[in-house]
Design an enzyme around this catalytic site. Structure first.
Site, mmCIF file in Angstrom:
data_model
loop_
_atom_site.group_PDB
_atom_site.id
_atom_site.type_symbol
_atom_site.label_atom_id
_atom_site.label_comp_id
_atom_site.label_asym_id
_atom_site.label_seq_id
_atom_site.Cartn_x
_atom_site.Cartn_y
_atom_site.Cartn_z
ATOM 1 C CB ILE A 88 -0.969 -0.012 1.207
ATOM 2 C CG1 ILE A 88 -1.779 -1.308 1.222
ATOM 3 C CG2 ILE A 88 -1.905 1.196 1.136
ATOM 4 C CD1 ILE A 88 -2.646 -1.497 2.455
ATOM 5 C CB THR A 141 -6.112 -3.183 9.638
ATOM 6 O OG1 THR A 141 -6.974 -4.270 9.322
ATOM 7 C CG2 THR A 141 -5.461 -3.498 10.980
ATOM 8 C CG ASP A 142 -11.225 -4.338 8.176
ATOM 9 O OD1 ASP A 142 -10.123 -4.905 8.280
ATOM 10 O OD2 ASP A 142 -12.065 -4.659 7.302
ATOM 11 C CD GLU A 143 -7.058 -8.269 9.362
ATOM 12 O OE1 GLU A 143 -6.564 -9.085 10.150
ATOM 13 O OE2 GLU A 143 -6.796 -8.257 8.141
ATOM 14 C CE1 TYR A 145 -1.290 -6.282 10.484
ATOM 15 C CE2 TYR A 145 -3.508 -7.160 10.176
ATOM 16 C CZ TYR A 145 -2.557 -6.187 9.917
ATOM 17 O OH TYR A 145 -2.854 -5.132 9.093
ATOM 18 C CE LYS A 153 -1.667 -1.630 11.592
ATOM 19 N NZ LYS A 153 -0.598 -0.814 10.949
ATOM 20 C CG LEU A 201 -7.714 -15.011 -1.052
ATOM 21 C CD1 LEU A 201 -7.399 -16.487 -0.847
ATOM 22 C CD2 LEU A 201 -9.138 -14.715 -0.597
ATOM 23 N N PRO A 251 -5.285 -22.901 -1.911
ATOM 24 C CG PRO A 251 -3.561 -22.192 -0.502
ATOM 25 C CD PRO A 251 -3.983 -22.231 -1.932
ATOM 26 C CG ASP A 291 -10.795 -21.927 9.526
ATOM 27 O OD1 ASP A 291 -10.246 -21.108 8.766
ATOM 28 O OD2 ASP A 291 -11.907 -21.735 10.059
HETATM 29 P P1 NAD Z 1 3.329 -4.865 3.445
HETATM 30 O O1 NAD Z 1 3.655 -6.033 4.319
HETATM 31 O O2 NAD Z 1 3.154 -5.082 1.984
HETATM 32 O O3 NAD Z 1 4.456 -3.746 3.609
HETATM 33 C C1 NAD Z 1 4.993 -3.383 4.848
HETATM 34 C C2 NAD Z 1 6.242 -2.559 4.591
HETATM 35 O O4 NAD Z 1 6.775 -2.148 5.863
HETATM 36 C C3 NAD Z 1 7.361 -3.336 3.885
HETATM 37 O O5 NAD Z 1 7.899 -2.547 2.844
HETATM 38 C C4 NAD Z 1 8.386 -3.559 4.986
HETATM 39 O O6 NAD Z 1 9.713 -3.659 4.510
HETATM 40 C C5 NAD Z 1 8.184 -2.338 5.863
HETATM 41 N N1 NAD Z 1 8.638 -2.536 7.242
HETATM 42 C C6 NAD Z 1 8.357 -3.598 8.048
HETATM 43 N N2 NAD Z 1 8.973 -3.429 9.242
HETATM 44 C C7 NAD Z 1 9.624 -2.234 9.189
HETATM 45 C C8 NAD Z 1 10.425 -1.504 10.124
HETATM 46 N N3 NAD Z 1 10.677 -1.986 11.342
HETATM 47 N N4 NAD Z 1 10.933 -0.327 9.735
HETATM 48 C C9 NAD Z 1 10.706 0.163 8.485
HETATM 49 N N5 NAD Z 1 9.960 -0.480 7.563
HETATM 50 C C10 NAD Z 1 9.424 -1.670 7.923
HETATM 51 O O7 NAD Z 1 2.037 -4.204 4.081
HETATM 52 P P2 NAD Z 1 0.804 -3.501 3.373
HETATM 53 O O8 NAD Z 1 -0.179 -4.526 2.990
HETATM 54 O O9 NAD Z 1 1.299 -2.524 2.379
HETATM 55 O O10 NAD Z 1 0.186 -2.714 4.612
HETATM 56 C C11 NAD Z 1 0.638 -1.393 4.928
HETATM 57 C C12 NAD Z 1 -0.105 -0.895 6.146
HETATM 58 O O11 NAD Z 1 -1.502 -0.898 5.894
HETATM 59 C C13 NAD Z 1 0.098 -1.767 7.378
HETATM 60 O O12 NAD Z 1 0.236 -0.923 8.487
HETATM 61 C C14 NAD Z 1 -1.173 -2.594 7.460
HETATM 62 O O13 NAD Z 1 -1.467 -2.915 8.804
HETATM 63 C C15 NAD Z 1 -2.189 -1.640 6.885
HETATM 64 N N6 NAD Z 1 -3.352 -2.259 6.212
HETATM 65 C C16 NAD Z 1 -3.189 -3.215 5.279
HETATM 66 C C17 NAD Z 1 -4.296 -3.734 4.623
HETATM 67 C C18 NAD Z 1 -4.153 -4.772 3.516
HETATM 68 O O14 NAD Z 1 -5.163 -5.242 3.001
HETATM 69 N N7 NAD Z 1 -2.951 -5.134 3.091
HETATM 70 C C19 NAD Z 1 -5.567 -3.291 4.949
HETATM 71 C C20 NAD Z 1 -5.696 -2.297 5.922
HETATM 72 C C21 NAD Z 1 -4.578 -1.786 6.535
HETATM 73 P P1 TYD Z 2 -5.475 -12.481 3.702
HETATM 74 O O1 TYD Z 2 -5.243 -12.030 2.298
HETATM 75 O O2 TYD Z 2 -4.363 -13.168 4.423
HETATM 76 O O3 TYD Z 2 -5.990 -11.203 4.503
HETATM 77 P P2 TYD Z 2 -6.605 -11.106 6.017
HETATM 78 O O4 TYD Z 2 -6.373 -12.373 6.730
HETATM 79 O O5 TYD Z 2 -5.803 -9.987 6.576
HETATM 80 O O6 TYD Z 2 -8.048 -10.795 5.816
HETATM 81 O O7 TYD Z 2 -6.724 -13.462 3.709
HETATM 82 C C1 TYD Z 2 -7.993 -13.052 3.219
HETATM 83 C C2 TYD Z 2 -8.977 -14.155 3.524
HETATM 84 O O8 TYD Z 2 -8.638 -15.310 2.732
HETATM 85 C C3 TYD Z 2 -8.943 -14.618 4.968
HETATM 86 O O9 TYD Z 2 -10.263 -14.969 5.370
HETATM 87 C C4 TYD Z 2 -8.069 -15.862 4.936
HETATM 88 C C5 TYD Z 2 -8.355 -16.441 3.558
HETATM 89 N N1 TYD Z 2 -7.230 -17.148 2.916
HETATM 90 C C6 TYD Z 2 -7.438 -18.415 2.358
HETATM 91 O O10 TYD Z 2 -8.539 -18.994 2.423
HETATM 92 N N2 TYD Z 2 -6.384 -19.026 1.731
HETATM 93 C C7 TYD Z 2 -5.158 -18.447 1.652
HETATM 94 O O11 TYD Z 2 -4.212 -19.068 1.084
HETATM 95 C C8 TYD Z 2 -4.962 -17.147 2.212
HETATM 96 C C9 TYD Z 2 -3.613 -16.468 2.141
HETATM 97 C C10 TYD Z 2 -6.034 -16.526 2.822
#
Ligand code: NAD
Ligand code: TYD
Length: 356
Positions: free
Chosen positions: A17, A136-138, A161, A165, A201, A216, A291
């Site tokens: 992101i 995150t919404d989580e 996780y 957060k 996913l 999976p 699961d």
């Molecule tokens: P990501 O895992 O793709 O990227 C995380 C980045 O943080 C990586 O580039 C990593 O190198 C860097 N990083 C990790 N530890 C670090 C440290 N100690 N110092 C400096 N950099 C560090 O994550 P993402 O999916 O891009 O998520 C970004 C943010 O958005 C996170 O805070 C996550 O909780 C939040 N978020 C993600 C989602 C999603 O669907 N992916 C949804 C809502 C919120």
């Molecule tokens: P994920 O992308 O890991 O996001 P989050 O757990 O943060 O929501 O997973 C999305 C959903 O898909 C979650 O309900 C777990 C499920 N999932 C699978 O069923 N198979 C997979 O291989 C992965 C990575 C996730």
């Protein structure tokens, strides 16, 4: 209220992101400087930012958000007026097998960033300042079959996780309440789009289907996630940064709930067509597996506050977003190979001799 940041410190900007945010922010804000502080874990990929390497408005610093000296130096020297904090460990499954790094990065790292930001903001080096925590919404836990998460929903995280957060969010709240620091907090639903590491996913499905590998599906596949295109998330973050009142919290979501199994079937079918495979062929790759422990059943975001207060709405339909995402992965199979093998790091070291 309007805030026009001139020098932004983006943490975790080499991740999924963060990198999408940097691209869109720089495109829409000529004149602003972006410093990307990222330690480059397995999830950080400088390939995501290759097209910005010669852009004078962008610079990369390899470093840890938990390094107080480095953070203080960057804030002061670059006269940073906004910290947009994406850096995190972000994968639930990894947090189950190894929670410690999640607490270290997501909680302690955020605390260091907050503390150095507080000192910087109080020093008066910059006139105005914002600290935006990307959450995150989580953090809200799991929903039953109906209802939505609002900003008032009590935090009830279920995985290491989401607990880490939530801990960070509470610290952000405390820095606002205790010191009056101008913090902001956004809580977004599941994102999808380009540069998404293929352990999550949607990119995992696309990658495995292309390579005819098993897909999976955890448990009964009836868990629900609310999917938002990453560009819509990036746009929402920018709106919150520039126009939200300090101390506020905004949910971000696209009103786009899907059972996991329906997403899996959809991606299978779209790729049957796109790859010229017979109808139903990709669905034979679906494999139901054990699961995830503590697997949240349903997430669904009520983003009406963001729409009402700041006028943000998603621009992508899911139909368009998922089709474009599939095309992106089909044309970036080299990227997937690089990020999963770690060879982007060798590339970077060769080109630039390690940290920039
Ligand atoms: P990501 O895992 O793709 O990227 C995380 C980045 O943080 C990586 O580039 C990593 O190198 C860097 N990083 C990790 N530890 C670090 C440290 N100690 N110092 C400096 N950099 C560090 O994550 P993402 O999916 O891009 O998520 C970004 C943010 O958005 C996170 O805070 C996550 O909780 C939040 N978020 C993600 C989602 C999603 O669907 N992916 C949804 C809502 C919120
Ligand atoms: P994920 O992308 O890991 O996001 P989050 O757990 O943060 O929501 O997973 C999305 C959903 O898909 C979650 O309900 C777990 C499920 N999932 C699978 O069923 N198979 C997979 O291989 C992965 C990575 C996730």
């Amino acid at each position: 209220m309007s805030f026009a940041p001139q020098s932004i410190l983006v943490t975790g900007g080499a991740g999924f992101i963060g990198s999408n945010f940097i691209h869109s922010f720089l495109a829409g804000n000529p004149g602003s400087q972006v410093t990307n502080l990222d330690v480059l874990t397995y999830a950080g990929n400088l390939n995501n930012l290759r097209t910005l390497e010669n852009n004078p408005a962008y610079s990369f610093v390899r470093g840890d958000i938990g390094d107080a000296t480095l953070v203080a130096q960057l804030l002061t020297e670059r006269k940073v007026d906004a910290v947009v904090h994406f850096a995190a460990e972000s994968h639930v499954d990894r947090s189950i097998s190894g929670p410690e790094i999640f607490v270290r990065t997501n909680v302690l790292g955020t605390q260091v960033l907050l503390e150095e930001s507080r000192k910087h903001w109080q020093s008066g080096v910059v006139n105005d300042f914002r600290f935006l925590q990307i959450s995150t919404d989580e953090v809200y836990g799991s929903l039953g079959e109906s209802g939505f998460f609002t900003e008032e929903t009590p935090l009830a995280p279920n995985s290491p996780y989401s607990a880490s957060k939530a801990g960070a969010d509470m610290l952000v709240r405390a820095y606002h309440e205790t010191y009056g620091m101008p913090t902001l907090n956004t809580r977004c639903s599941n994102n999808y789009g380009p540069f998404h590491f293929p352990e999550k996913l949607i990119p995992l499905l696309i990658h495995n289907i292309i390579n005819r590998k098993p897909l999976p599906v955890y448990g009964d596949g009836k868990n629900v996630r609310d999917w938002l295109h990453v560009n819509d998330h990036a746009a929402a973050v920018e709106v919150v940064l520039k126009t939200a009142a300090p101390g506020s919290i905004y949910n971000i979501g696209g009103n786009n709930e899907w059972f996991n199994i329906d997403i899996v079937n959809l991606v299978c079918d779209l790729l049957d067509e796109r790859l010229g495979r017979s109808s139903g062929e990709n669905r034979t790759l679906i494999t139901f597996v054990k699961d995830r422990p503590g697997h949240d059943r349903r997430y669904a975001i009520d983003a009406s506050r963001l729409k009402r207060d700041l006028g943000w709405e998603p621009a992508y339909t899911f139909e368009r977003g998922i089709a474009e995402t599939i095309e992106w992965y089909l044309s970036h199979q080299e990227w997937v190979a690089e990020v999963t093998s770690g060879s982007y790091r060798e590339y970077y070291t060769q080109q630039y001799g390690g940290a920039a």
